[in-house]
Design a protein around this motif. Structure first.
Motif, PDB file in Angstrom:
ATOM      1  N   PHE A   1       0.865  -1.168   0.000  1.00  0.00           N
ATOM      2  CA  PHE A   1       0.000   0.000   0.000  1.00  0.00           C
ATOM      3  C   PHE A   1       0.909   1.228   0.000  1.00  0.00           C
ATOM      4  CE2 PHE A   1      -3.162  -2.985   1.502  1.00  0.00           C
ATOM      5  CZ  PHE A   1      -4.327  -2.533   0.896  1.00  0.00           C
ATOM      6  N   THR A   2       0.662   2.138  -0.923  1.00  0.00           N
ATOM      7  CA  THR A   2       1.517   3.322  -1.032  1.00  0.00           C
ATOM      8  C   THR A   2       1.526   4.132   0.257  1.00  0.00           C
ATOM      9  OG1 THR A   2       0.891   3.422  -3.359  1.00  0.00           O
ATOM     10  CG2 THR A   2       2.029   5.332  -2.458  1.00  0.00           C
ATOM     11  N   VAL A   3       0.373   4.221   0.929  1.00  0.00           N
ATOM     12  CA  VAL A   3       0.276   5.039   2.134  1.00  0.00           C
ATOM     13  C   VAL A   3       1.186   4.523   3.234  1.00  0.00           C
ATOM     14  CG1 VAL A   3      -1.670   3.759   3.113  1.00  0.00           C
ATOM     15  CG2 VAL A   3      -1.359   6.184   3.687  1.00  0.00           C
ATOM     16  N   HIS A   4       1.434   3.206   3.274  1.00  0.00           N
ATOM     17  CA  HIS A   4       2.342   2.652   4.280  1.00  0.00           C
ATOM     18  C   HIS A   4       3.774   3.095   4.012  1.00  0.00           C
ATOM     19  CE1 HIS A   4      -0.763  -0.847   4.675  1.00  0.00           C
ATOM     20  NE2 HIS A   4      -1.164   0.251   5.292  1.00  0.00           N
ATOM     21  N   ILE A   5       4.153   3.078   2.747  1.00  0.00           N
ATOM     22  CA  ILE A   5       5.505   3.524   2.387  1.00  0.00           C
ATOM     23  C   ILE A   5       5.660   5.014   2.633  1.00  0.00           C
ATOM     24  CG2 ILE A   5       7.140   3.720   0.471  1.00  0.00           C
ATOM     25  CD1 ILE A   5       5.825   1.213  -0.712  1.00  0.00           C
ATOM     26  N   GLN A   6       4.596   5.781   2.365  1.00  0.00           N
ATOM     27  CA  GLN A   6       4.660   7.229   2.531  1.00  0.00           C
ATOM     28  C   GLN A   6       4.865   7.635   3.983  1.00  0.00           C
ATOM     29  OE1 GLN A   6       0.878   8.107   0.876  1.00  0.00           O
ATOM     30  NE2 GLN A   6       1.590   8.196  -1.234  1.00  0.00           N
ATOM     31  N   ASN A   7       4.392   6.843   4.925  1.00  0.00           N
ATOM     32  CA  ASN A   7       4.427   7.231   6.329  1.00  0.00           C
ATOM     33  C   ASN A   7       5.357   6.378   7.180  1.00  0.00           C
ATOM     34  OD1 ASN A   7       2.225   9.424   6.875  1.00  0.00           O
ATOM     35  ND2 ASN A   7       1.283   7.993   5.458  1.00  0.00           N
ATOM     36  N   SER A   8       5.158   5.064   7.167  1.00  0.00           N
ATOM     37  CA  SER A   8       5.844   4.207   8.141  1.00  0.00           C
ATOM     38  C   SER A   8       7.339   4.101   7.900  1.00  0.00           C
ATOM     39  CB  SER A   8       5.211   2.814   8.142  1.00  0.00           C
ATOM     40  OG  SER A   8       3.849   2.891   8.508  1.00  0.00           O
ATOM     41  N   THR A   9       7.792   4.318   6.660  1.00  0.00           N
ATOM     42  CA  THR A   9       9.240   4.283   6.420  1.00  0.00           C
ATOM     43  C   THR A   9       9.957   5.432   7.125  1.00  0.00           C
ATOM     44  OG1 THR A   9       8.863   5.492   4.353  1.00  0.00           O
ATOM     45  CG2 THR A   9       9.070   3.100   4.201  1.00  0.00           C
ATOM     46  N   LEU A  10       9.228   6.494   7.456  1.00  0.00           N
ATOM     47  CA  LEU A  10       9.823   7.647   8.140  1.00  0.00           C
ATOM     48  C   LEU A  10       9.702   7.555   9.656  1.00  0.00           C
ATOM     49  CD1 LEU A  10       8.384  10.466   5.834  1.00  0.00           C
ATOM     50  CD2 LEU A  10      10.694   9.511   5.772  1.00  0.00           C
ATOM     51  N   ALA A  11       8.987   6.531  10.145  1.00  0.00           N
ATOM     52  CA  ALA A  11       8.717   6.450  11.584  1.00  0.00           C
ATOM     53  C   ALA A  11       9.998   6.350  12.406  1.00  0.00           C
ATOM     54  CB  ALA A  11       7.804   5.254  11.869  1.00  0.00           C
ATOM     55  N   GLY A  12      11.011   5.701  11.866  1.00  0.00           N
ATOM     56  CA  GLY A  12      12.266   5.582  12.597  1.00  0.00           C
ATOM     57  C   GLY A  12      12.922   6.925  12.861  1.00  0.00           C
ATOM     58  N   GLY A  13      12.821   7.837  11.898  1.00  0.00           N
ATOM     59  CA  GLY A  13      13.389   9.169  12.095  1.00  0.00           C
ATOM     60  C   GLY A  13      12.699   9.944  13.185  1.00  0.00           C
ATOM     61  N   VAL A  14      11.372   9.771  13.296  1.00  0.00           N
ATOM     62  CA  VAL A  14      10.616  10.446  14.364  1.00  0.00           C
ATOM     63  C   VAL A  14      10.919   9.802  15.714  1.00  0.00           C
ATOM     64  CG1 VAL A  14       8.318  11.034  15.201  1.00  0.00           C
ATOM     65  CG2 VAL A  14       8.792  11.075  12.743  1.00  0.00           C
ATOM     66  N   ALA A  15      10.916   8.470  15.755  1.00  0.00           N
ATOM     67  CA  ALA A  15      11.065   7.761  17.029  1.00  0.00           C
ATOM     68  C   ALA A  15      12.442   7.956  17.654  1.00  0.00           C
ATOM     69  CB  ALA A  15      10.788   6.273  16.829  1.00  0.00           C
ATOM     70  N   ILE A  16      13.446   8.189  16.840  1.00  0.00           N
ATOM     71  CA  ILE A  16      14.795   8.366  17.382  1.00  0.00           C
ATOM     72  C   ILE A  16      15.072   9.823  17.733  1.00  0.00           C
ATOM     73  CG2 ILE A  16      16.060   8.894  15.259  1.00  0.00           C
ATOM     74  CD1 ILE A  16      17.100   6.369  17.981  1.00  0.00           C
ATOM     75  N   GLY A  17      14.147  10.722  17.387  1.00  0.00           N
ATOM     76  CA  GLY A  17      14.408  12.156  17.472  1.00  0.00           C
ATOM     77  C   GLY A  17      14.884  12.648  18.819  1.00  0.00           C
TER      78      GLY A  17
END
Length: 446
Positions: free
Chosen positions: A262-278
């Motif tokens: 699903f495109t929406v998963h790639i659009q959002n969840s691939t960036l989750a690591g950058g937010v979580a480590i912030g």
């Protein structure tokens, strides 16, 4: 009180606001010393106790350039995947940025005034960019519900609340969701906004890739010295881990029985690591710790999108067309807890004397033996409150609670204020079909 676009209220509102900002800048804002040729001692030199003089602009300009590009281009393209809101995602981001950068400079500067003036430098521009990031996140929740005037109201109220909070992701996400909760009656429940087209989807993925590449700079931009190196390294590996987990789970039966992306998963969840480590990006969590954090964030984000978001929509009527709760809200909560754990485990053995730059409150109190011993090794260090490691971790959690409280209350209040700035008899408030004329004017050739 109801305003309509036909009477030109948006133009009057925007011009009046800009004139007010211009007056405030004329009265209160001026250059820093280094901007008029006076060389000052950099923050990094003061912490390290050296006397090397340098311009802060030469240290921070390249970071500012990358962060600024990330704000406007990355987040501008990220929300273009919605069929009816492609233009209304990219262009209002520019409006939000233009207003926020000026308003945030004033809001943050009033707490740092010297002799009645706000002195601006490259670092002030960086702080204003982070405030802009908060409003971009909130905009993702109210994309379908707001008019340009309502966006201006939201920006003014939100920046007054958040300033430059270290938890901008948590604040932005839950502030926006609360505003969406109040404004949800502005659109019929039966109408779905999450309709996409191939070309806008492609532009949105381009925005995701842009953010993915520049997120290490985003997390490291305000760090200094060795902490900046750690922030880049930790974010780099956390993003990689969250992407692998997202793509793996995306092809599993947990998400789709057909086992398709699903495109929406790639659009959002691939960036989750950058937010979580912030929050912990510049702390000593080691590369393997960054990979663990990124993996957990990717898993939580994609499962939240599949199972949690539909339940929130059904139970509370809160729409989240851009998935900000899964990318910024849940990942921001993970970041807060990871930061608290890392702060509670921080010791002078691991950080050496940079511990007191990382956590200034842990510096011993003045006129104590510990403080005099520290002064012997690090010149010009300012006294702190002698906070312990566990106490520092507890303060991190307290900051999370305070941020959530301000976000929820501020979002509800702002949403109710925005109800007075609605369009009469208009169903699709930010729809491309309503606000945008996509025909080209006739061209006369001489």
């Amino acid at each position: 009180m109801h305003f309509t676009m036909e009477n030109g209220s948006f133009a009057l509102c925007a011009i009046f606001l800009e004139l007010a900002l211009c007056w405030a800048f004329a009265m209160f804002v001026d250059y820093t010393g280094e901007s008029i040729g006076i060389v000052v001692e950099s923050d990094l030199d003061r912490v390290r106790g050296t006397h090397t003089r340098d311009h802060l602009s030469s240290v921070y300009y390249y970071m500012f350039q990358d962060v600024h590009l990330t704000m406007v281009i990355g987040f501008g393209f990220l929300g273009t995947f919605l069929k009816r809101y492609g233009y209304s995602s990219a262009v209002p981001n520019l409006l939000i940025a233009a207003v926020t950068l000026q308003w945030a400079t004033l809001c943050q500067g009033f707490f740092q005034m010297q002799r009645g003036k706000i002195h601006v430098s490259i670092t002030n521009l960086l702080h204003a960019d982070f405030a802009t990031l908060t409003t971009f996140i909130s905009f993702g929740a109210v994309l379908e519900l707001t008019t340009p005037i309502q966006l201006i109201v939201m920006v003014i109220c939100e920046i007054s609340d958040v300033g430059v909070s270290m938890l901008v992701h948590v604040f932005g996400a839950y502030f926006g969701l609360m505003v969406s909760c109040v404004l949800r009656n502005n659109r019929p429940e039966k109408e779905s906004v999450c309709i996409t087209l191939p070309t806008p989807d492609l532009f949105s993925v381009m925005g995701t890739i842009f953010l993915w590449l520049f997120w290490p700079t985003l997390n490291a931009s305000l760090a200094q010295g060795d902490a900046q190196h750690r922030a880049v390294i930790n974010t780099y590996y956390s993003l990689a881990a969250s992407s692998v987990v997202t793509l793996a789970i995306g092809l599993s039966s947990f998400v789709d029985k057909k086992q398709q992306f699903f495109t929406v998963h790639i659009q959002n969840s691939t960036l989750a690591g950058g937010v979580a480590i912030g929050t912990a990006a510049d702390m000593m969590i080691h590369p393997f710790g960054a990979i663990i954090v990124g993996s957990i964030a990717g898993l939580v984000s994609i499962l939240g999108m599949v199972y949690l978001t539909p339940g929130i929509n059904r139970k509370f009527g809160i729409r989240d067309p851009c998935g900000i709760h899964n990318l910024h809200g849940l990942s921001g909560l993970i970041a807060a807890f990871v930061g608290a754990i890392a702060a509670a485990l921080a010791t002078e053995k691991n950080y050496n004397y940079s511990l007191y730059r990382q956590f200034p409150a842990r510096t011993p109190m003045g006129k104590t033996l510990d403080y005099w011993d520290l002064q012997y090794h690090v010149e010009n260090v300012q006294p702190g409150v002698g906070r312990s490691a566990l106490c520092q971790g507890a303060y991190q959690i307290a900051a999370l609670g305070t941020t959530l409280a301000f976000a929820v209350v501020g979002g509800l209040v702002t949403g109710n204020m925005q109800m007075d700035f609605t369009l009469e008899d208009v169903m699709y408030l930010s729809s491309t079909l309503f606000f945008w004329n996509r025909t080209h004017p006739p061209v006369t050739f001489f």
